[in-house]
Design an enzyme around this catalytic site. Structure first.
Site, PDB file in Angstrom:
ATOM      1  N   LYS A   1      10.414 -27.123  -0.798  1.00 49.95           N
ATOM      2  CA  LYS A   1      11.456 -26.803  -1.583  1.00 49.95           C
ATOM      3  C   LYS A   1      11.745 -26.499  -2.721  1.00 49.95           C
ATOM      4  O   LYS A   1      12.496 -26.226  -3.207  1.00 49.95           O
ATOM      5  CB  LYS A   1      11.837 -28.611  -1.909  1.00 49.95           C
ATOM      6  CG  LYS A   1      11.189 -29.420  -2.794  1.00 49.95           C
ATOM      7  CD  LYS A   1      11.653 -30.798  -3.304  1.00 49.95           C
ATOM      8  CE  LYS A   1      11.218 -31.484  -4.335  1.00 49.95           C
ATOM      9  NZ  LYS A   1      11.481 -31.304  -5.622  1.00 49.95           N
TER      10      LYS A   1
ATOM     11  N   PHE B   1      -6.179 -20.977  -3.643  1.00 45.56           N
ATOM     12  CA  PHE B   1      -4.616 -20.571  -3.367  1.00 45.56           C
ATOM     13  C   PHE B   1      -5.460 -18.876  -1.722  1.00 45.56           C
ATOM     14  O   PHE B   1      -4.134 -18.875  -1.457  1.00 45.56           O
ATOM     15  CB  PHE B   1      -3.441 -20.521  -3.362  1.00 45.56           C
ATOM     16  CG  PHE B   1      -3.409 -21.954  -3.852  1.00 45.56           C
ATOM     17  CD1 PHE B   1      -2.129 -22.553  -3.098  1.00 45.56           C
ATOM     18  CD2 PHE B   1      -4.399 -22.864  -4.889  1.00 45.56           C
ATOM     19  CE1 PHE B   1      -1.983 -24.362  -3.418  1.00 45.56           C
ATOM     20  CE2 PHE B   1      -3.705 -23.737  -5.345  1.00 45.56           C
ATOM     21  CZ  PHE B   1      -2.717 -24.928  -4.849  1.00 45.56           C
ATOM     22  N   LEU B   2      -6.509 -19.125  -1.766  1.00 46.04           N
ATOM     23  CA  LEU B   2      -6.986 -17.932  -0.491  1.00 46.04           C
ATOM     24  C   LEU B   2      -7.252 -17.889   0.816  1.00 46.04           C
ATOM     25  O   LEU B   2      -7.476 -17.578   1.562  1.00 46.04           O
ATOM     26  CB  LEU B   2      -7.460 -16.803  -1.409  1.00 46.04           C
ATOM     27  CG  LEU B   2      -7.027 -15.817  -2.276  1.00 46.04           C
ATOM     28  CD1 LEU B   2      -7.952 -14.878  -2.677  1.00 46.04           C
ATOM     29  CD2 LEU B   2      -5.470 -15.085  -1.730  1.00 46.04           C
TER      30      LEU B   2
ATOM     31  N   GLY C   1       2.948 -26.880   3.281  1.00 42.29           N
ATOM     32  CA  GLY C   1       3.703 -28.302   3.447  1.00 42.29           C
ATOM     33  C   GLY C   1       3.805 -28.703   2.170  1.00 42.29           C
ATOM     34  O   GLY C   1       3.176 -28.461   0.557  1.00 42.29           O
TER      35      GLY C   1
ATOM     36  N   CYS D   1       6.784 -30.209  -1.717  1.00 47.17           N
ATOM     37  CA  CYS D   1       7.227 -29.222  -3.315  1.00 47.17           C
ATOM     38  C   CYS D   1       7.103 -28.472  -3.389  1.00 47.17           C
ATOM     39  O   CYS D   1       8.190 -27.317  -3.186  1.00 47.17           O
ATOM     40  CB  CYS D   1       5.464 -29.628  -4.524  1.00 47.17           C
ATOM     41  SG  CYS D   1       5.792 -31.550  -5.738  1.00 47.17           S
TER      42      CYS D   1
ATOM     43  N   ALA E   1      -6.743 -18.667   3.625  1.00 52.01           N
ATOM     44  CA  ALA E   1      -5.540 -18.881   5.755  1.00 52.01           C
ATOM     45  C   ALA E   1      -4.969 -20.159   5.820  1.00 52.01           C
ATOM     46  O   ALA E   1      -6.336 -21.244   6.497  1.00 52.01           O
ATOM     47  CB  ALA E   1      -5.506 -17.884   6.327  1.00 52.01           C
TER      48      ALA E   1
ATOM     49  N   GLU F   1       5.830 -31.104 -14.330  1.00 53.01           N
ATOM     50  CA  GLU F   1       5.038 -31.395 -13.777  1.00 53.01           C
ATOM     51  C   GLU F   1       3.944 -30.503 -12.959  1.00 53.01           C
ATOM     52  O   GLU F   1       4.697 -30.432 -11.373  1.00 53.01           O
ATOM     53  CB  GLU F   1       5.229 -33.292 -13.273  1.00 53.01           C
ATOM     54  CG  GLU F   1       4.230 -34.233 -12.896  1.00 53.01           C
ATOM     55  CD  GLU F   1       3.041 -34.279 -14.373  1.00 53.01           C
ATOM     56  OE1 GLU F   1       2.901 -34.638 -14.799  1.00 53.01           O
ATOM     57  OE2 GLU F   1       1.310 -33.258 -13.715  1.00 53.01           O
TER      58      GLU F   1
ATOM     59  N   ARG G   1       5.276 -35.534   3.728  1.00 50.05           N
ATOM     60  CA  ARG G   1       6.639 -34.214   3.553  1.00 50.05           C
ATOM     61  C   ARG G   1       6.084 -32.949   4.442  1.00 50.05           C
ATOM     62  O   ARG G   1       5.805 -32.501   3.689  1.00 50.05           O
ATOM     63  CB  ARG G   1       7.174 -34.919   2.433  1.00 50.05           C
ATOM     64  CG  ARG G   1       8.116 -36.519   1.973  1.00 50.05           C
ATOM     65  CD  ARG G   1       8.842 -36.589   0.714  1.00 50.05           C
ATOM     66  NE  ARG G   1       7.471 -36.776  -0.681  1.00 50.05           N
ATOM     67  CZ  ARG G   1       7.483 -37.237  -1.473  1.00 50.05           C
ATOM     68  NH1 ARG G   1       8.485 -36.952  -1.817  1.00 50.05           N
ATOM     69  NH2 ARG G   1       6.129 -37.094  -2.501  1.00 50.05           N
TER      70      ARG G   1
ATOM     71  N   ASP H   1      12.431 -48.967 -11.354  1.00 51.65           N
ATOM     72  CA  ASP H   1      12.948 -48.319 -10.145  1.00 51.65           C
ATOM     73  C   ASP H   1      13.865 -48.444  -8.724  1.00 51.65           C
ATOM     74  O   ASP H   1      14.262 -50.185  -9.214  1.00 51.65           O
ATOM     75  CB  ASP H   1      11.644 -48.173  -9.015  1.00 51.65           C
ATOM     76  CG  ASP H   1      11.262 -46.138  -7.754  1.00 51.65           C
ATOM     77  OD1 ASP H   1      10.510 -45.853  -7.940  1.00 51.65           O
ATOM     78  OD2 ASP H   1      12.481 -47.163  -6.354  1.00 51.65           O
TER      79      ASP H   1
HETATM   80  N1  LIG Z   1       4.660 -35.251  -5.516  1.00 54.14           N
HETATM   81  C1  LIG Z   1       3.791 -34.313  -6.931  1.00 54.14           C
HETATM   82  O1  LIG Z   1       2.999 -33.908  -5.915  1.00 54.14           O
HETATM   83  C2  LIG Z   1       5.097 -33.207  -7.282  1.00 54.14           C
HETATM   84  C3  LIG Z   1       4.487 -32.512  -8.071  1.00 54.14           C
HETATM   85  C4  LIG Z   1       5.195 -32.217  -9.397  1.00 54.14           C
HETATM   86  C5  LIG Z   1       6.233 -32.419  -8.961  1.00 54.14           C
HETATM   87  N2  LIG Z   1       6.454 -33.316  -8.026  1.00 54.14           N
HETATM   88  C6  LIG Z   1       8.515 -33.152  -8.618  1.00 54.14           C
HETATM   89  O2  LIG Z   1       8.210 -34.786  -9.196  1.00 54.14           O
HETATM   90  C7  LIG Z   1       9.968 -35.608  -8.167  1.00 54.14           C
HETATM   91  C8  LIG Z   1       9.213 -36.899  -8.093  1.00 54.14           C
HETATM   92  O3  LIG Z   1       8.287 -36.587  -6.862  1.00 54.14           O
HETATM   93  P1  LIG Z   1       7.660 -37.451  -6.194  1.00 54.14           P
HETATM   94  O4  LIG Z   1       6.882 -37.152  -4.673  1.00 54.14           O
HETATM   95  O5  LIG Z   1       7.002 -38.873  -7.128  1.00 54.14           O
HETATM   96  O6  LIG Z   1       8.759 -37.776  -5.456  1.00 54.14           O
HETATM   97  P2  LIG Z   1       9.155 -39.986  -4.631  1.00 54.14           P
HETATM   98  O7  LIG Z   1       9.711 -39.845  -3.566  1.00 54.14           O
HETATM   99  O8  LIG Z   1       7.818 -40.296  -4.035  1.00 54.14           O
HETATM  100  O9  LIG Z   1       9.239 -40.747  -6.028  1.00 54.14           O
HETATM  101  C9  LIG Z   1      10.709 -41.109  -6.237  1.00 54.14           C
HETATM  102  C10 LIG Z   1      10.750 -42.235  -6.742  1.00 54.14           C
HETATM  103  O10 LIG Z   1      11.937 -42.082  -7.128  1.00 54.14           O
HETATM  104  C11 LIG Z   1      13.162 -43.785  -7.896  1.00 54.14           C
HETATM  105  N3  LIG Z   1      14.573 -43.177  -7.928  1.00 54.14           N
HETATM  106  C12 LIG Z   1      15.470 -42.218  -6.853  1.00 54.14           C
HETATM  107  N4  LIG Z   1      16.600 -42.377  -7.421  1.00 54.14           N
HETATM  108  C13 LIG Z   1      16.091 -43.758  -8.657  1.00 54.14           C
HETATM  109  C14 LIG Z   1      16.618 -43.583  -9.634  1.00 54.14           C
HETATM  110  N5  LIG Z   1      18.466 -43.352  -9.646  1.00 54.14           N
HETATM  111  N6  LIG Z   1      16.271 -44.321 -10.732  1.00 54.14           N
HETATM  112  C15 LIG Z   1      15.105 -45.522 -10.765  1.00 54.14           C
HETATM  113  N7  LIG Z   1      14.665 -44.604  -9.003  1.00 54.14           N
HETATM  114  C16 LIG Z   1      14.625 -44.020  -8.275  1.00 54.14           C
HETATM  115  C17 LIG Z   1      12.530 -43.875  -5.909  1.00 54.14           C
HETATM  116  O11 LIG Z   1      13.205 -45.008  -4.886  1.00 54.14           O
HETATM  117  C18 LIG Z   1      10.776 -43.751  -5.796  1.00 54.14           C
HETATM  118  O12 LIG Z   1      10.490 -44.383  -5.472  1.00 54.14           O
HETATM  119  C19 LIG Z   1      10.394 -34.590  -7.693  1.00 54.14           C
HETATM  120  O13 LIG Z   1      11.065 -33.651  -8.499  1.00 54.14           O
HETATM  121  C20 LIG Z   1       9.509 -33.938  -7.369  1.00 54.14           C
HETATM  122  O14 LIG Z   1       9.802 -32.334  -6.279  1.00 54.14           O
HETATM  123  C21 LIG Z   1       6.595 -33.671  -7.395  1.00 54.14           C
END
Ligand SMILES: NC(=O)c1ccc[n+]([C@@H]2O[C@H](COP(=O)([O-])OP(=O)(O)OC[C@H]3O[C@@H](n4cnc5c(N)ncnc54)[C@H](O)[C@@H]3O)[C@@H](O)[C@H]2O)c1
Length: 445
Positions: free
Chosen positions: A262, A248-249, A256, A259, A251, A150, A326, A35
């Protein structure tokens, strides 16, 4: 699970990366986590877990020997062929997904690397194809690419990783796709092995469908309020139809999280950029925005105005069992309350630290009862078990008003009323105030 397994790299140690890393370590892989957030890596190296996710701490601790944390991508490149990418893809101002973190990862991989990127981050359909072009432009033709979206849910992410409904692997039918498929094999989940674009679309379409279901039931709830029906009963009756399903029904005050908002927006923009106007998603987004504000209307209706009123928010996280703030509905709610001159006290069992970074003008309480003390009204914003199971008599005694708005339809109205509170949910039968309940702080009902 003692068979030697393929080591992997995980780039990005947020909610998805950390759970993926811990999950694969549990299945026997050595996992090299990277990270760019040096503070996060230092905490992980010290055995701390920087996010709240039930069961994750235990899973990480149990597999500590197999988990390696670094800020240096070279460590992962040295030990692993498969590099799972789990960096953030937040929305840009245009609503498209911001892929700059994904591109930063690609740029950091040395030319002639024979590794493969396994995309866990949610990316627009077409990203794999365009990244493969970038690989070519950067002389990285030997770099493989797999889309492996994921589907975990925050709050039950560990269980979701270990017991997925399905595993989706999008690839060109090469070694990397085979290797990712083999990694997931012990989980014995249904496998959808497909092309890269279809795998990318499965993820976006799944989230958009779930968001649509939520906005649909929220609109039904709003119609229920006008017609005297109870949306909880309606959803129960609908959900028993297995073509519809009960999930998911529920109300409430809108979806929010990091995911749904966005990803729905990103799919809408993706369609628009490709020349198609996705009308349904435009409505899903608008309904959700309005839904977050409906509580304000209910408070006005009962309290006759919010200036100077004390409102208690019970729960802040976008859903229970996570500290993720978020796009939480509480952000819109607290901003609107603040703008209308209300005083806000809030309690959340774990999200306070995250909330403090995002909201101003809130007094944080150390307990639910402290939050509601002297409040004119309380709003259940996040259905944490601790909050759903509150002793409503004690709540009523602590408040100065009587109004409780159940923003998640998570409470039994009669139990709340028995405690001496006036209950109002979302799309549920309006409960007339009994004579003894008529003295709501501030005025008319
Ligand atoms: N959170 C969820 O429930 C969920 C579920 C399915 C998919 N996703 C997707 O998975 C992805 C990650 O989501 P998240 O919630 O884990 O995000 P997050 O913000 O919790 O984690 C992202 C991590 O990536 C690190 N990072 C950023 N740039 C980097 C780089 N160049 N090299 C190494 N590390 C780097 C950040 O420091 C951070 O720790 C997103 O695309 C999200 O849409 C999230």
């Amino acid at each position: 699970m003692s068979v030697a397994r393929e080591p992997i790299g995980v780039i990005g140690t947020g909610y998805v990366g950390l759970v993926t890393a811990a999950g694969f370590a549990e299945l026997g892989s050595d996992v090299w986590c990277v990270d760019i957030d040096a503070d996060k890596i230092a905490r992980l190296q010290a055995g701390e877990v920087p996010i709240y996710e039930p069961g994750l701490k235990e899973l990480l601790a149990r597999n500590v020997e197999r988990l390696h944390f670094s800020t240096d991508l070279a460590t992962a490149l040295e030990h692993a062929r498969l590099l799972f990418v789990a960096v953030g893809t937040p929305p840009t101002y245009s609503g498209d997904a911001d892929l700059s973190a994904v591109h930063a990862v690609v740029d950091a991989i040395p030319a002639a690397s024979d590794r493969a990127l396994v995309m866990k981050s949610t990316v627009p359909c077409g990203t794999g194809a365009s990244l493969l072009r970038v690989f070519g432009e950067q002389g990285k033709d030997a770099l493989g690419y797999v889309s492996c979206p994921e589907f975990l849910k925050e709050g039950s992410a560990v269980n979701d990783f270990l017991h997925p409904d399905r595993v989706v692997v999008g690839d060109h039918g090469d070694w990397a796709g085979d290797a990712v498929t083999a990694l997931y094999a012990p989980l014995d989940a249904p496998l959808v092995r497909t092309d890269i674009a279809s795998a990318e679309m499965v993820k976006l379409a799944s989230n958009a469908f779930l968001a649509t279901k939520i906005s649909f039931i929220n609109e039904i709830a709003n119609v229920c309020e006008e017609t005297g029906a109870d949306v909880v009963e309606v959803a129960r009756g609908m959900g028993l139809d297995d073509r519809i399903g009960a999930k998911f029904l529920q109300a409430g005050i809108g979806f929010g999280g990091s995911c749904f908002p966005k990803d729905v927006d990103a799919l809408k923009q993706l369609a628009g950029n490709s020349g198609y106007h996705f009308q349904l998603l435009t409505a899903v987004i608008e309904v959700n925005e309005l839904q977050k504000r409906r509580v304000i209307g209910k408070l006005h209706k009962h309290l006759g105005g919010l200036a100077g009123k004390r409102i208690a928010l019970l729960g802040l996280a976008f859903k229970p069992n996570t500290d993720d703030m978020r796009e939480a509905s509480s952000l819109v709610l607290s901003a609107r309350l603040h703008a209308d001159g209300a005083t806000i006290t809030a309690y959340d069992p774990v999200a306070e630290e995250q909330a403090r970074k995002l909201v101003t003008g809130i007094t944080f309480a150390g307990s639910p009862l402290e939050a509601v003390r002297g409040a004119d009204a309380a709003v259940l914003v996040t259905e944490w078990r601790e909050l759903v199971e509150l002793d409503w008599k004690l709540v009523a005694e602590a408040m100065s008003g009587r109004l409780l708005i159940d923003g998640r339809n998570a409470l039994d109205p009669e139990t709340v009323r028995a405690g001496g509170l006036l209950y109002e949910g979302i799309g549920r039968k309006a409960l007339e105030a009994r004579p003894s309940e008529a003295s709501l702080s501030g005025g008319p009902t």
